[in-house]
Design a protein around this motif. Structure first.
Motif, PDB file in Angstrom:
ATOM      1  N   ALA A  18      -1.229   8.168  13.924  1.00  6.39           N
ATOM      2  CA  ALA A  18      -2.662   7.653  12.799  1.00  6.39           C
ATOM      3  C   ALA A  18      -2.477   7.746  11.490  1.00  6.39           C
ATOM      4  N   MET A  19      -1.150   8.051  11.196  1.00  7.32           N
ATOM      5  CA  MET A  19      -0.997   7.963   9.752  1.00  7.32           C
ATOM      6  C   MET A  19      -0.296   6.518   8.885  1.00  7.32           C
ATOM      7  N   ARG A  20      -0.568   6.136   8.081  1.00  2.00           N
ATOM      8  CA  ARG A  20      -0.271   4.972   7.601  1.00  2.00           C
ATOM      9  C   ARG A  20       0.652   5.253   6.397  1.00  2.00           C
ATOM     10  N   PRO A  21       1.624   4.301   6.237  1.00  2.00           N
ATOM     11  CA  PRO A  21       2.652   4.555   5.006  1.00  2.00           C
ATOM     12  C   PRO A  21       1.815   4.125   3.873  1.00  2.00           C
ATOM     13  N   VAL A  22       2.083   4.708   2.906  1.00  3.74           N
ATOM     14  CA  VAL A  22       1.371   4.040   1.663  1.00  3.74           C
ATOM     15  C   VAL A  22       2.421   4.404   0.464  1.00  3.74           C
ATOM     16  N   SER A  23       2.618   3.255  -0.219  1.00  6.22           N
ATOM     17  CA  SER A  23       3.637   3.239  -1.106  1.00  6.22           C
ATOM     18  C   SER A  23       3.044   3.794  -2.528  1.00  6.22           C
ATOM     19  N   THR A  24       3.647   4.942  -2.855  1.00 10.40           N
ATOM     20  CA  THR A  24       3.324   5.383  -4.334  1.00 10.40           C
ATOM     21  C   THR A  24       4.589   5.777  -4.807  1.00 10.40           C
ATOM     22  N   SER A  25       4.511   6.235  -6.115  1.00 11.73           N
ATOM     23  CA  SER A  25       5.839   6.803  -6.689  1.00 11.73           C
ATOM     24  C   SER A  25       5.712   8.211  -6.781  1.00 11.73           C
ATOM     25  N   MET A  79      -0.686   8.334   4.704  1.00 13.10           N
ATOM     26  CA  MET A  79      -1.953   8.549   4.460  1.00 13.10           C
ATOM     27  C   MET A  79      -2.690   8.832   5.790  1.00 13.10           C
ATOM     28  N   LEU A  80      -3.596   9.377   5.877  1.00 10.20           N
ATOM     29  CA  LEU A  80      -4.493   9.834   6.914  1.00 10.20           C
ATOM     30  C   LEU A  80      -5.817   9.490   7.013  1.00 10.20           C
ATOM     31  N   PRO A  81      -6.471   8.537   7.687  1.00  9.20           N
ATOM     32  CA  PRO A  81      -7.762   8.222   7.435  1.00  9.20           C
ATOM     33  C   PRO A  81      -8.524   9.453   7.860  1.00  9.20           C
ATOM     34  N   THR A  82     -10.013   9.608   7.205  1.00  7.77           N
ATOM     35  CA  THR A  82     -10.924  10.639   7.636  1.00  7.77           C
ATOM     36  C   THR A  82     -11.994   9.956   8.324  1.00  7.77           C
ATOM     37  N   MET A  95     -14.800   9.914   6.736  1.00  7.59           N
ATOM     38  CA  MET A  95     -15.536   9.696   5.642  1.00  7.59           C
ATOM     39  C   MET A  95     -14.638   8.285   5.051  1.00  7.59           C
ATOM     40  N   PRO A  96     -15.446   7.175   4.937  1.00  5.35           N
ATOM     41  CA  PRO A  96     -14.846   5.776   4.680  1.00  5.35           C
ATOM     42  C   PRO A  96     -13.905   5.905   3.320  1.00  5.35           C
ATOM     43  N   ASN A  97     -14.389   6.654   2.401  1.00  8.88           N
ATOM     44  CA  ASN A  97     -13.706   6.546   1.041  1.00  8.88           C
ATOM     45  C   ASN A  97     -12.793   7.578   0.928  1.00  8.88           C
ATOM     46  N   TYR A  98     -12.349   8.600   1.951  1.00  9.17           N
ATOM     47  CA  TYR A  98     -11.609   9.620   1.851  1.00  9.17           C
ATOM     48  C   TYR A  98     -10.430   9.704   2.661  1.00  9.17           C
ATOM     49  N   PHE A  99      -9.479   9.899   2.168  1.00 13.47           N
ATOM     50  CA  PHE A  99      -8.056   9.935   2.832  1.00 13.47           C
ATOM     51  C   PHE A  99      -7.321  11.178   2.421  1.00 13.47           C
ATOM     52  N   LEU A 100      -6.809  11.693   3.478  1.00 15.71           N
ATOM     53  CA  LEU A 100      -5.641  12.660   2.989  1.00 15.71           C
ATOM     54  C   LEU A 100      -4.378  11.998   3.068  1.00 15.71           C
ATOM     55  N   LEU A 101      -3.539  12.588   1.842  1.00 18.98           N
ATOM     56  CA  LEU A 101      -2.272  12.081   1.726  1.00 18.98           C
ATOM     57  C   LEU A 101      -1.142  13.289   1.999  1.00 18.98           C
ATOM     58  N   PHE A 102      -0.087  12.756   2.623  1.00 16.16           N
ATOM     59  CA  PHE A 102       0.956  13.890   2.634  1.00 16.16           C
ATOM     60  C   PHE A 102       2.228  13.462   2.139  1.00 16.16           C
ATOM     61  N   SER A 103       3.103  14.189   1.644  1.00 13.80           N
ATOM     62  CA  SER A 103       4.458  14.222   1.510  1.00 13.80           C
ATOM     63  C   SER A 103       5.648  14.608   2.805  1.00 13.80           C
ATOM     64  N   ASP A 104       6.583  14.150   2.975  1.00  8.19           N
ATOM     65  CA  ASP A 104       7.468  14.711   4.022  1.00  8.19           C
ATOM     66  C   ASP A 104       7.211  16.221   3.950  1.00  8.19           C
ATOM     67  N   GLU A 105       7.505  16.985   2.748  1.00  8.69           N
ATOM     68  CA  GLU A 105       7.493  18.217   2.563  1.00  8.69           C
ATOM     69  C   GLU A 105       6.176  18.819   3.024  1.00  8.69           C
ATOM     70  N   ASP A 106       5.112  18.136   2.767  1.00  7.83           N
ATOM     71  CA  ASP A 106       3.696  18.695   2.900  1.00  7.83           C
ATOM     72  C   ASP A 106       3.835  18.764   4.674  1.00  7.83           C
ATOM     73  N   LEU A 107       4.191  17.802   5.410  1.00  6.66           N
ATOM     74  CA  LEU A 107       4.047  17.764   6.765  1.00  6.66           C
ATOM     75  C   LEU A 107       4.992  18.789   7.361  1.00  6.66           C
TER      76      LEU A 107
END
Ligand SMILES: [Zn+2]
Length: 112
Positions: free
Chosen positions: A55-62, A68-71, A73-85
């Motif tokens: 259910a996570m989508r890749p998101v490209s940031t630097s 990115m995991l949707p919640t 709430m329509p305008n609220y997402f959780l972001l994870f790095s590999d280390e976070d996970l």
């Protein structure tokens, strides 16, 4: 969510904790500033979702937060790095055997 139920902690690191409210039987997975409230039955599916990044989508940031995991709430997402996970999954893995025992115990209590 203020209440005085007895809280049992099964895993704890600098990133968060996993515990069970003995009163309302809700599992609290606290990680960084997020709190996931799960039933005993939902915990395993949640752990698989995090391990396998379902259910996570890749998101490209630097910034390294590339998943990115949707919640609900329509305008609220959780972001994870590999280390976070890795850190979150370490917590879940540590708590898993005790929670599985709890689940089996509560199943057998329901049958009795
Ligand atoms: Zn409670």
């Amino acid at each position: 969510m203020q209440h005085n139920h007895t809280f049992r902690t099964f895993a704890e690191t600098g990133f968060g904790y996993v515990g069970l409210c003995a009163g309302c039987r809700v599992i609290n997975v606290a990680f960084q500033n997020s709190l996931f409230c799960l039933t005993l039955d939902q915990f395993e599916a949640f752990a698989v979702m995090m391990h396998d990044r379902l259910a996570m989508r890749p998101v490209s940031t630097s910034h390294g937060k590339s998943l990115m995991l949707p919640t609900p709430m329509p305008n609220y997402f959780l972001l994870f790095s590999d280390e976070d996970l890795r850190n979150l999954c370490a917590l879940l893995t540590e708590a898993a055997p005790v929670l599985e025992a709890e689940r089996i115990l509560s199943l057998s209590q329901r049958l009795n």
